[in-house]
Design a protein around this motif. Sequence first.
Motif, PDB file in Angstrom:
ATOM      1  N   VAL A 108       0.851  -1.191   0.000  1.00 22.93           N
ATOM      2  CA  VAL A 108       0.000   0.000   0.000  1.00 22.93           C
ATOM      3  C   VAL A 108       0.885   1.238   0.000  1.00 22.93           C
ATOM      4  N   LEU A 109       0.490   2.241  -0.769  1.00 19.79           N
ATOM      5  CA  LEU A 109       1.218   3.499  -0.855  1.00 19.79           C
ATOM      6  C   LEU A 109       0.330   4.632  -0.361  1.00 19.79           C
ATOM      7  N   ASP A 110       0.829   5.397   0.594  1.00 21.34           N
ATOM      8  CA  ASP A 110       0.127   6.573   1.120  1.00 21.34           C
ATOM      9  C   ASP A 110       0.904   7.813   0.690  1.00 21.34           C
ATOM     10  N   LEU A 111       0.301   8.595  -0.165  1.00 23.05           N
ATOM     11  CA  LEU A 111       0.965   9.779  -0.717  1.00 23.05           C
ATOM     12  C   LEU A 111       0.546  11.026   0.049  1.00 23.05           C
ATOM     13  N   GLY A 112       1.535  11.743   0.595  1.00 27.67           N
ATOM     14  CA  GLY A 112       1.268  12.909   1.417  1.00 27.67           C
ATOM     15  C   GLY A 112       0.870  12.489   2.815  1.00 27.67           C
ATOM     16  N   ILE A 118      -2.893   7.670   8.073  1.00 27.86           N
ATOM     17  CA  ILE A 118      -3.434   6.665   7.157  1.00 27.86           C
ATOM     18  C   ILE A 118      -2.512   5.448   7.105  1.00 27.86           C
ATOM     19  N   ALA A 119      -1.235   5.692   6.862  1.00 26.55           N
ATOM     20  CA  ALA A 119      -0.272   4.598   6.718  1.00 26.55           C
ATOM     21  C   ALA A 119      -0.166   3.765   7.991  1.00 26.55           C
ATOM     22  N   ALA A 133       5.035   5.248   3.070  1.00 23.45           N
ATOM     23  CA  ALA A 133       4.483   6.545   3.450  1.00 23.45           C
ATOM     24  C   ALA A 133       5.366   7.639   2.864  1.00 23.45           C
ATOM     25  N   VAL A 134       4.799   8.461   2.007  1.00 20.81           N
ATOM     26  CA  VAL A 134       5.559   9.462   1.258  1.00 20.81           C
ATOM     27  C   VAL A 134       5.119  10.868   1.649  1.00 20.81           C
ATOM     28  N   ASP A 135       6.082  11.753   1.838  1.00 20.00           N
ATOM     29  CA  ASP A 135       5.777  13.172   2.038  1.00 20.00           C
ATOM     30  C   ASP A 135       6.984  13.983   1.570  1.00 20.00           C
ATOM     31  N   ARG A 136       6.719  15.170   1.053  1.00 16.28           N
ATOM     32  CA  ARG A 136       7.833  16.022   0.617  1.00 16.28           C
ATOM     33  C   ARG A 136       8.422  16.808   1.772  1.00 16.28           C
ATOM     34  N   SER A 137       7.719  16.826   2.907  1.00 16.94           N
ATOM     35  CA  SER A 137       8.159  17.577   4.079  1.00 16.94           C
ATOM     36  C   SER A 137       8.945  16.682   5.024  1.00 16.94           C
ATOM     37  N   SER A 138      10.209  17.025   5.257  1.00 15.72           N
ATOM     38  CA  SER A 138      11.017  16.245   6.198  1.00 15.72           C
ATOM     39  C   SER A 138      10.475  16.371   7.614  1.00 15.72           C
ATOM     40  N   ALA A 139       9.936  17.549   7.955  1.00 17.61           N
ATOM     41  CA  ALA A 139       9.371  17.742   9.290  1.00 17.61           C
ATOM     42  C   ALA A 139       8.151  16.852   9.495  1.00 17.61           C
ATOM     43  N   ALA A 140       7.312  16.744   8.469  1.00 23.65           N
ATOM     44  CA  ALA A 140       6.144  15.866   8.564  1.00 23.65           C
ATOM     45  C   ALA A 140       6.573  14.410   8.717  1.00 23.65           C
ATOM     46  N   THR A 162       7.737   1.865   5.292  1.00 23.88           N
ATOM     47  CA  THR A 162       8.886   2.512   4.670  1.00 23.88           C
ATOM     48  C   THR A 162       8.540   3.977   4.446  1.00 23.88           C
ATOM     49  N   PHE A 163       9.411   4.870   4.900  1.00 28.02           N
ATOM     50  CA  PHE A 163       9.168   6.300   4.742  1.00 28.02           C
ATOM     51  C   PHE A 163      10.064   6.849   3.634  1.00 28.02           C
ATOM     52  N   VAL A 164       9.465   7.683   2.775  1.00 31.54           N
ATOM     53  CA  VAL A 164      10.194   8.240   1.640  1.00 31.54           C
ATOM     54  C   VAL A 164       9.913   9.733   1.553  1.00 31.54           C
ATOM     55  N   GLU A 165      10.987  10.529   1.541  1.00 33.60           N
ATOM     56  CA  GLU A 165      10.830  11.964   1.317  1.00 33.60           C
ATOM     57  C   GLU A 165      10.840  12.212  -0.184  1.00 33.60           C
ATOM     58  N   SER A 166       9.706  12.623  -0.699  1.00 34.52           N
ATOM     59  CA  SER A 166       9.569  12.733  -2.152  1.00 34.52           C
ATOM     60  C   SER A 166       8.408  13.646  -2.510  1.00 34.52           C
ATOM     61  N   ASP A 167       8.528  14.302  -3.638  1.00 35.29           N
ATOM     62  CA  ASP A 167       7.416  15.063  -4.205  1.00 35.29           C
ATOM     63  C   ASP A 167       6.535  14.070  -4.942  1.00 35.29           C
TER      64      ASP A 167
END
Length: 278
Positions: A108-112, A118-119, A133-140, A162-167
Amino acid sequence: MSNAGELLRTSTLPQLEARVLLMHVLGWRRTELITRDHEALPSDAIASFEALAARRLAGEPIAQLTGKREFFGLDFEVTPDVLIPRPETELLVELALAAIARTPGARVLDLGTGTGAIAVSIAHARDDARVWAVDRSSAALEVARSNAANILEASRAGGALTFVESDWTAKLDASLAFEAIVSNPPYIASDDPHLEQGDLRFEPRGALTDDADGLSAIRAIIERAPRLLAPNGVLWLEHGYDQAQAVRALLTARGFAEVRSMHDLAGIERCSGGMLAA
């Protein structure tokens, strides 16, 4: 010195909000506000409550004042760096879990991901799941990692996260194939007056609006999702109360099958999605 009952009676806050803040300051359960309401309170506790009450009267969200919010039966840490989890978003978790119900080891992929609500909720419910779990914000992502550690370690269960910092999907491994992709993207239009009202004033703007028509993030996700979906994989998106028709049209134009919208508990078409045909 004042007692709990007096503080609640004299507070200018709505009683529910006053009780939540006082329980937070005292570390009491709700029943203790009744059984211990005549106990004299320490002056520092009174001062802390009054300071929080003043901040709430100035508009700060309860979740940021207490640093937590319940979501899907779990307690999540909340900071000003993340969107406050809301009850209507629980529908996305339910839809994802339904989509992977018969798939052992589902991906499962959770974007933002924001708080990771959710994740983490999906991983908590399915200890065999693999969730990104993906977010572009490192703080988030720091908040999401903390929530995953606190909630999943406390339960001694949970799928792999798995956490990924990404747009969005830009930095994801292109070889991945997900049975479900879910997202609560920024969908409020830049000219929506709600952005200057209530709790939204204190939440990260980038998690609320695309600074455009409210659909640009949704368009980007719908465009990219088929490349990361397994055959018969599903995409579900949360959106605004008046965006369901537009989102269904975007999904259909991208080739998704079984496109439909689902209502939240308020009867609003809150999530729309479809299946990638095999």
